[in-house]
Design a protein around this motif. Structure first.
Motif, short mmCIF file in Angstrom:
data_model
loop_
_atom_site.label_atom_id
_atom_site.label_comp_id
_atom_site.label_asym_id
_atom_site.label_seq_id
_atom_site.Cartn_x
_atom_site.Cartn_y
_atom_site.Cartn_z
N ALA A 164 0.84 -1.22 0.11
CA ALA A 164 -0.12 0.15 0.07
C ALA A 164 0.96 1.08 0.11
O ALA A 164 1.84 1.42 0.85
CB ALA A 164 -0.89 -0.09 1.25
N THR A 165 0.83 1.99 -0.87
CA THR A 165 1.46 3.37 -1.06
C THR A 165 0.82 4.39 -0.15
O THR A 165 -0.33 4.91 -0.58
CB THR A 165 1.66 3.86 -2.40
OG1 THR A 165 2.36 2.50 -3.10
CG2 THR A 165 2.37 4.92 -2.52
N TYR A 166 1.67 4.75 0.93
CA TYR A 166 0.87 6.18 1.69
C TYR A 166 1.38 7.20 1.08
O TYR A 166 2.38 7.55 0.07
CB TYR A 166 1.52 5.82 3.04
CG TYR A 166 0.90 4.61 3.68
CD1 TYR A 166 -0.47 4.43 4.00
CD2 TYR A 166 1.55 3.45 3.92
CE1 TYR A 166 -1.13 3.23 4.56
CE2 TYR A 166 1.22 2.14 4.48
CZ TYR A 166 -0.15 2.18 4.97
OH TYR A 166 -0.82 1.03 5.42
N ALA A 167 0.72 8.49 1.56
CA ALA A 167 1.00 9.73 1.18
C ALA A 167 2.32 10.22 1.05
O ALA A 167 2.82 10.86 0.16
CB ALA A 167 0.13 10.83 2.15
N TYR A 168 3.21 9.89 1.87
CA TYR A 168 4.30 10.27 2.05
C TYR A 168 5.27 9.49 0.99
O TYR A 168 6.59 9.61 0.79
CB TYR A 168 5.09 10.18 3.59
CG TYR A 168 6.13 10.73 3.87
CD1 TYR A 168 5.91 12.32 4.10
CD2 TYR A 168 7.55 10.39 4.08
CE1 TYR A 168 7.10 13.09 4.31
CE2 TYR A 168 8.50 11.07 4.51
CZ TYR A 168 8.37 12.63 4.67
OH TYR A 168 9.35 13.23 5.17
N GLU A 169 4.89 8.37 0.50
CA GLU A 169 5.64 7.49 -0.29
C GLU A 169 5.29 7.51 -1.81
O GLU A 169 6.06 6.76 -2.50
CB GLU A 169 5.31 5.92 0.17
CG GLU A 169 5.65 5.90 1.65
CD GLU A 169 5.07 4.57 2.02
OE1 GLU A 169 5.42 4.19 3.17
OE2 GLU A 169 4.20 4.01 1.63
N HIS A 170 4.63 8.58 -2.27
CA HIS A 170 4.43 8.51 -3.76
C HIS A 170 5.63 8.90 -4.51
O HIS A 170 6.26 10.03 -4.06
CB HIS A 170 3.21 9.41 -4.08
CG HIS A 170 1.99 8.70 -3.57
ND1 HIS A 170 1.27 8.01 -4.64
CD2 HIS A 170 1.22 8.64 -2.42
CE1 HIS A 170 0.19 7.30 -3.92
NE2 HIS A 170 0.10 7.74 -2.70
#
Lengths: 327, 363
Positions: free
Chosen positions: B21-27
């Motif tokens: 799952a890609t979280y906000a900080y990880e894009h």
């Protein structure tokens, strides 16, 4: 995080030579130092990595003791069959500390030298005599639930966070040191740590540039060993109060006892008062309570941590009962 | 119906536990972003008298140090908008400090470590003012807000409570208190803001994307159609992700200023100050009953929304109640929702309906 240079020491003499330059510090597992560097509480300009020195062995010493190399991982020391069999209080204390990942990384020498977890020590906006001598102590009139009840001063009420060192204190471990002048010496763990006084930034009797090379455990004293840790969470939390107890009994009478507390002072707190109140007495709850009163006779709460005085007494009673009845 | 009682995985569960799952900080769609670090106030109430960013600006990797002196003009909090979560929330908009930890600067640098290190080099001087921090000691300051949570009436009454209570055969009169409660999700509150000309894409950990869009657009004073919200996964919220907070506004302001992607995540400690807190509360409950088995009278007096339990309302048509709700101004972080996934209806958090959101602790 401030910029720093790094070198890996090849042997112990080279390590103490390398750390002699100004601003240099040893790094071992780095589980505490790196956190403190990121927050700029520790600001070394040069790191001497001693984690790969050949100081990882755990070996027998003549006369029945055990020597644990300073670079042995906490997890390896905890799992060692000789430690588990002969020094179970130490194995229990090690496993009660930190998390599996941290224990794999943290060294025995580094564990002895970890810094307090006082939140004001970590908060660079707060006053802290340990971090910034003369800046005052925000903890004394602050949120001090986790703080010291024994041996504190008006300059510092921080506690030492180690579990391992509490067990080693009960076991009367000797700490092996190598000095900047390449001279080796040994210091009893009871003499190793300092109370805060008016110099809380000086935490041990280590001399500048001196390195811990190992810990020697004397032959275990007779009796049953128990480590009990009381904390806010069941795992991965520092002790509010912990007790390392070694109790020997003979026909219901205590023939010898060792007692050390964690979470209550600036250092692992050996209670000779409790030990004296136990020796030669019947192994009963009345005796344990008397020992607890003796141990906490000079305890001072600072408000939020008042509860620790009763908690320490009860934890001691429970631990002694456990050690005596099982042994 | 067929789902009831069946062990069914959450749609996002396998992705989350397997790290996919890609979280906000990880894009990374927009390439290498810059990193913002929030510097919080170290006083509880007062005013910035001097703020010197020279040392921070000269620190390695630093691209921007934004304070109230150079932050752009922003929309103001519009209380005519029904829900707080849709309202503008200007940041770094004045030298006033309303609560401990309130942002006083955002430092943007090439790496997170550089931004954090430089934040320690911002020199701030304050004039400290006496603050109101002790809820229990200042309950004499409680006031009746115009409306309470969800727009409900402040005071309501069914029947004549006082006379009923006075004559009740059995009485209970108790005070119950609750402590402050904080949301601490696994994923910290975080945002990456990516400017594209006049448009702005925000990758944000927010549960109500329409609210996030409106709050950002209102703050930046731009058309909501130009704000795009991407929020595929939420790593826990517990109330703190119903609305956006400083991380999103500051990331957006910095991204537009620098015309580059900027991301900001709160530290674990900052979440305590900046992501909303369920206020402490004190509730006086008075119950009166006849000699039979029914409870007929209520008079809760507290800050939280209160409704008589349905069972009571149905059971006794003669019931009389008079719930009163009061708020109390504190110099504490803004009141907001903090909740678990269960028990929502009994743990409904009150949101401040008072003025100057950050001033009002809502009890």
């Amino acid at each position: 995080m401030r910029a720093f240079t790094y070198e890996r020491a090849t042997d112990a003499p080279a390590a103490v030579a390398a750390v002699s330059r100004p601003g240099a510090k040893f790094i071992s597992g780095g589980t505490n130092l790196l956190d403190l560097m990121k927050l700029e509480i520790e600001q070394p300009t040069h790191l001497v990595d001693i984690s790969r020195l050949p100081l990882k062995d755990i070996e027998e010493v003549p006369g029945g003791g055990l020597r644990i190399g300073a670079q042995a991982a906490n997890s390896d020391a905890a799992a060692d069959a000789r430690v588990r069999t002969r020094y179970p209080v130490l194995s229990q204390a090690l496993v009660a500390g930190a998390s599996g990942q941290l224990r794999n990384k943290a060294s025995v020498g580094g564990n002895l030298l970890q810094r307090t977890r006082c939140p004001y020590f970590y908060d660079t906006a707060a006053g802290c005599n340990k971090r910034n001598p003369g800046a005052g102590c925000s903890a004394i009139d602050g949120i001090n639930r986790a703080h010291a009840i024994l041996g504190a001063s008006e300059d510092c009420i921080a506690t030492h966070p180690s579990d391992m060192a509490v067990a080693m204190t009960a076991l009367e471990a000797q700490i092996e040191l190598l000095g900047a002048d390449q001279a080796a010496r040994r210091v009893a763990i009871g003499e190793f740590y300092r109370l805060p006084g008016d110099t809380p930034h000086i935490e041990t009797v280590l001399r500048p540039g001196e390195m811990i090379t190992g810990v020697v455990l004397p032959p275990p004293p007779p009796g049953r060993q128990v480590y009990r840790k009381v904390r806010d969470r069941a795992s991965y939390a520092f002790a509010l109060v912990s007790v390392a107890a070694i109790v020997a009994t003979e026909r219901g009478t205590i023939t010898g006892a060792r007692v050390a507390f964690g979470g209550v002072a600036h250092k692992p707190w050996r209670s000779v008062e409790a030990e004296a109140a136990l020796a030669g007495r019947p192994a009963t709850m009345a005796t344990y309570r008397a020992a607890a009163e003796a141990a906490m006779a000079h305890a001072v709460g600072r408000g939020d941590n008042d509860f620790k005085i009763d908690l320490a007494k009860r934890t001691l009673c429970r631990t002694l009962a456990n050690a005596a009845q099982s042994g | 119906m067929t789902m009831i009682g069946q062990p069914i995985n959450r749609v996002d569960g396998p992705l989350k536990v397997s790290g996919q799952a890609t979280y906000a900080y990880e894009h990374w769609d927009a390439g290498q972003p810059l990193y913002g670090f929030i510097l919080g106030a170290t006083i509880g109430r007062g005013r910035i008298t001097a703020i010197d960013t020279t040392r921070a600006e000269q620190s390695p990797g630093v691209r921007l140090v934004m304070t109230y002196r150079d932050a752009p003009a922003q929309g103001t909090r519009d209380v005519s908008i029904f829900s707080e979560y849709w309202r503008a929330q200007p940041k770094l908009s004045s030298p006033e400090v309303h609560h401990y930890g309130e942002p006083v600067a955002l430092v943007v640098a090439t790496t997170f470590e550089q931004a954090r290190a430089a934040a320690h080099l911002v020199d701030v001087e304050y004039a400290v003012e006496p603050g109101n921090y002790d809820f229990a000691a200042r309950q004499d300051q409680a006031y009746a807000p115009k409306v309470v949570n969800a727009g409900l009436e402040t005071d309501t009454a069914v029947g004549d409570f006082e006379s009923g209570f006075d004559t009740a055969a059995v009485k209970i009169d108790q005070r119950y208190t609750t402590p402050y409660q904080f949301s601490q999700p696994m994923e910290p509150n975080a945002c990456m803001a990516v400017p594209h000309g006049d448009e702005l894409t925000i990758y944000v950990s927010a549960q109500i994307v329409d609210a996030a869009r409106n709050s950002v657009a209102g703050t930046l004073m731009i058309d909501g159609q130009r704000v795009h919200v991407v929020a595929p996964f939420i790593g826990g919220g517990f109330g703190s992700k119903l609305g956006i907070h400083s991380e999103t506004i500051l990331a957006a302001l910095a991204a537009r200023r620098l015309n580059q992607p900027v991301k900001v995540a709160m530290t674990r400690q900052q979440i305590f100050h900046l992501a909303g807190v369920r206020p402490t509360s004190s509730q006086r409950v008075r119950l009166g009953a006849g000699a039979g088995r029914t409870i007929g009278r209520h008079r809760p007096r507290g800050q939280h929304v209160y409704k008589p339990p349905r069972g009571v309302r149905r059971a006794d048509r003669r019931h009389r109640s008079r719930p009163l709700r009061r708020s109390q101004p504190l110099d504490a972080p803004p009141a907001d929702a903090a909740r678990s996934s269960a028990g929502e209806d009994v743990a409904r958090a009150g949101r401040s309906a008072g003025p100057a959101g950050s001033r009002v602790g809502d009890g």
